[in-house]
Design a protein around this motif. Structure first.
Motif, PDB file in Angstrom:
ATOM      1  N   GLU A  75       7.235  -6.110   0.413  1.00  0.00           N
ATOM      2  CA  GLU A  75       8.282  -7.033   0.868  1.00  0.00           C
ATOM      3  C   GLU A  75       8.504  -8.165  -0.142  1.00  0.00           C
ATOM      4  O   GLU A  75       9.620  -8.685  -0.280  1.00  0.00           O
ATOM      5  N   GLU A  76       7.469  -8.533  -0.882  1.00  0.00           N
ATOM      6  CA  GLU A  76       7.622  -9.594  -1.878  1.00  0.00           C
ATOM      7  C   GLU A  76       8.467  -9.136  -3.063  1.00  0.00           C
ATOM      8  O   GLU A  76       9.099  -9.961  -3.736  1.00  0.00           O
ATOM      9  N   PHE A  77       8.464  -7.851  -3.322  1.00  0.00           N
ATOM     10  CA  PHE A  77       9.295  -7.289  -4.392  1.00  0.00           C
ATOM     11  C   PHE A  77      10.756  -7.624  -4.143  1.00  0.00           C
ATOM     12  O   PHE A  77      11.474  -8.134  -5.014  1.00  0.00           O
ATOM     13  N   GLU A  78      11.212  -7.377  -2.914  1.00  0.00           N
ATOM     14  CA  GLU A  78      12.605  -7.690  -2.579  1.00  0.00           C
ATOM     15  C   GLU A  78      12.838  -9.200  -2.583  1.00  0.00           C
ATOM     16  O   GLU A  78      13.898  -9.672  -3.033  1.00  0.00           O
ATOM     17  N   GLN A  79      11.882  -9.960  -2.070  1.00  0.00           N
ATOM     18  CA  GLN A  79      12.053 -11.418  -2.039  1.00  0.00           C
ATOM     19  C   GLN A  79      12.266 -11.984  -3.440  1.00  0.00           C
ATOM     20  O   GLN A  79      13.121 -12.847  -3.657  1.00  0.00           O
TER      21      GLN A  79
ATOM     22  N   GLY B 160       2.046 -15.847   1.396  1.00  0.00           N
ATOM     23  CA  GLY B 160       2.125 -14.533   0.762  1.00  0.00           C
ATOM     24  C   GLY B 160       1.253 -14.485  -0.472  1.00  0.00           C
ATOM     25  O   GLY B 160       0.304 -15.250  -0.620  1.00  0.00           O
ATOM     26  N   GLY B 161       1.585 -13.581  -1.379  1.00  0.00           N
ATOM     27  CA  GLY B 161       0.860 -13.505  -2.628  1.00  0.00           C
ATOM     28  C   GLY B 161      -0.605 -13.147  -2.449  1.00  0.00           C
ATOM     29  O   GLY B 161      -0.981 -12.334  -1.598  1.00  0.00           O
ATOM     30  N   ILE B 162      -1.442 -13.787  -3.239  1.00  0.00           N
ATOM     31  CA  ILE B 162      -2.874 -13.499  -3.221  1.00  0.00           C
ATOM     32  C   ILE B 162      -3.460 -13.715  -1.832  1.00  0.00           C
ATOM     33  O   ILE B 162      -4.306 -12.942  -1.374  1.00  0.00           O
ATOM     34  N   THR B 163      -3.001 -14.759  -1.144  1.00  0.00           N
ATOM     35  CA  THR B 163      -3.538 -15.058   0.190  1.00  0.00           C
ATOM     36  C   THR B 163      -3.356 -13.881   1.145  1.00  0.00           C
ATOM     37  O   THR B 163      -4.265 -13.547   1.924  1.00  0.00           O
ATOM     38  N   ARG B 164      -2.209 -13.243   1.090  1.00  0.00           N
ATOM     39  CA  ARG B 164      -1.967 -12.087   1.968  1.00  0.00           C
ATOM     40  C   ARG B 164      -2.915 -10.938   1.613  1.00  0.00           C
ATOM     41  O   ARG B 164      -3.493 -10.304   2.518  1.00  0.00           O
TER      42      ARG B 164
ATOM     43  N   TYR C 123       7.717  -7.354 -13.501  1.00  0.00           N
ATOM     44  CA  TYR C 123       7.879  -7.474 -12.053  1.00  0.00           C
ATOM     45  C   TYR C 123       8.222  -8.891 -11.613  1.00  0.00           C
ATOM     46  O   TYR C 123       8.940  -9.080 -10.627  1.00  0.00           O
ATOM     47  N   LEU C 124       7.711  -9.890 -12.334  1.00  0.00           N
ATOM     48  CA  LEU C 124       7.995 -11.278 -11.958  1.00  0.00           C
ATOM     49  C   LEU C 124       9.289 -11.794 -12.585  1.00  0.00           C
ATOM     50  O   LEU C 124       9.731 -12.904 -12.254  1.00  0.00           O
TER      51      LEU C 124
END
Length: 407
Positions: free
Chosen positions: A82-86, A101-105, A292-293
């Motif tokens: 989901e972060e890819f789309e965000q 999100g990110g590392i925490t997720r 990716y970023l």
């Protein structure tokens, strides 16, 4: 004794010479016995003592040292699609992280994962990496961020090292970020790392390196110095995630503490590049992460021209680099960072091995060295990295034994 012949080009990738010197040999031959290379050179120069060796046809392909992926986060729970789309829609890495999100997720999902499930999943990833010609993989913890789960990840790596053929080098990355439950108590977490986890990891030989993510959203230079020096005192060599999102003195710190490598370096300062050159620190380029970023890539040419060896790795992880395809990373190093194919290959062999303290024991094809190599379905390094395919690897050999071969 075995003789590999009908080799269009062989890249020995010895340590001497600069980034572009891969010591390539046309119409080559390679002889190995047991786990060790006996001879490498032009087929016309083959010593008579090896003529009776069992012949193996390379099919006119390219032969390279087994690839070394010197930066991965191999064991983790879940994915973050989901972060890819965000990010595509404009959200930044830091914005996603600030909202949980990110590392925490990934930390939450990894803590929930059983050790056996992580072991099985990691073995699957390694089988696919082996098929790409990868023979050595660095693997970081960093998604546990407490005593129980950091040790769980390192135990997974130890078990994988004992149960599958790819050589693994474990890195303790307890200092990935401060875990959410201790965000207001940073000093408590740093004490856990320095006074409890580092001594246990070193005592039980669960890792070779101690790594720290030096970034505004992770650890300061002062905090990182404290953690890295504690690791070094315990026998864990320093490594850094440095200057990925902003210039923050990470490259300079890597030189100061004598790190084996500093990785990312997209925003390293001129002073940091010069300091790394003087200290002999390897710069590890991670072009899949910048792809990716959507960030400007690491300025590889600046490092190379300053005399810093540049390794290339995948940064395989579930968020910012969800791919373990090291040949793709090499092609991206060429297209995004203006590295030549030869420079990229040396970065994923000889220099990547140096970043792991394995200089001479991986990433090179020389007499007396381990017989770790891959046969590629291409006549040259240029053709291989120019014509990207799902997988051009025909055969992967580790310790003289065929560990993977295409059907």
């Amino acid at each position: 004794m075995n003789l590999l012949h009908n080799i269009s080009q062989l890249a020995a990738c010895r340590a001497e010479g600069g980034q572009a010197e891969i010591h390539d040999i046309a119409d080559a031959a390679l002889v190995w016995q047991g786990e060790t290379i006996r001879w490498v050179g032009a087929r016309a120069d083959l010593p008579s003592e090896f003529e009776a060796a069992e012949r193996i046809d390379a099919g006119g392909g390219l032969v390279i040292p087994g690839l070394v992926d010197c930066h991965t986060h191999l064991a983790f729970g879940g994915w973050r699609a989901e972060e890819f789309e965000q990010r595509i829609r404009g959200r930044s890495y830091l914005e996603i992280a600030q909202e949980g999100g990110g590392i925490t997720r990934t930390v939450r999902l990894t803590r929930e994962a059983r050790e056996g499930a992580l072991l099985e999943r990691g073995a699957g990833f390694l089988r696919e990496m082996l098929a790409l010609g990868v023979t050595t993989v660095e693997c970081k913890s960093g998604y546990g961020l407490d005593r129980e789960n950091e040790l769980k990840l390192l135990r997974v790596y130890r078990a994988l090292a004992q149960t599958q053929p790819v050589r693994l080098v474990a890195t303790f990355l307890g200092a990935h970020i401060v875990p959410p439950e201790l965000r207001e108590h940073r000093e408590e977490y740093i004490r856990l790392l320095v006074e409890e986890l580092i001594p246990i990891v070193a005592r039980d030989k669960l890792a070779t390196f101690c790594d720290v993510f030096v970034e505004a959203s992770a650890f300061t230079v002062e905090e990182a110095r404290r953690i890295l020096l504690a690791g070094r005192a315990a026998g864990l060599a320093p490594k850094l995630h440095a200057d990925q999102l902003a210039s923050g003195g990470g490259a300079e710190l890597a030189a100061e503490v004598g790190a084996a490598s500093a990785d990312h370096l997209d925003h390293a300062s001129e002073a940091g590049v010069a300091a790394m050159a003087r200290a002999g620190v390897v710069a590890v380029s991670l072009p899949l992460a910048t792809l990716y970023l959507g960030q400007p890539p690491m300025p590889a040419r600046r490092f190379i021209e300053a005399g810093v060896p540049v390794a290339v790795a995948t940064d395989f992880n579930p968020g910012s680099a969800p791919s373990f395809h090291l040949p793709l990373a090499l092609t991206l190093a060429c297209t995004l960072q203006r590295m030549s194919p030869a420079e990229a290959l040396k970065g994923a062999t000889c220099y990547a091995a140096r970043a792991l303290g394995l200089g001479g024991r991986a990433g090179t094809l020389e007499a007396g060295r381990p017989a770790d190599f891959a046969v590629i379905d291409a006549p040259s390094v240029n053709q291989w990295l120019y014509h990207f395919r799902a997988n051009a690897c025909r055969t992967t050999v580790i310790g003289g034994a065929v560990r993977w071969a295409s059907a």
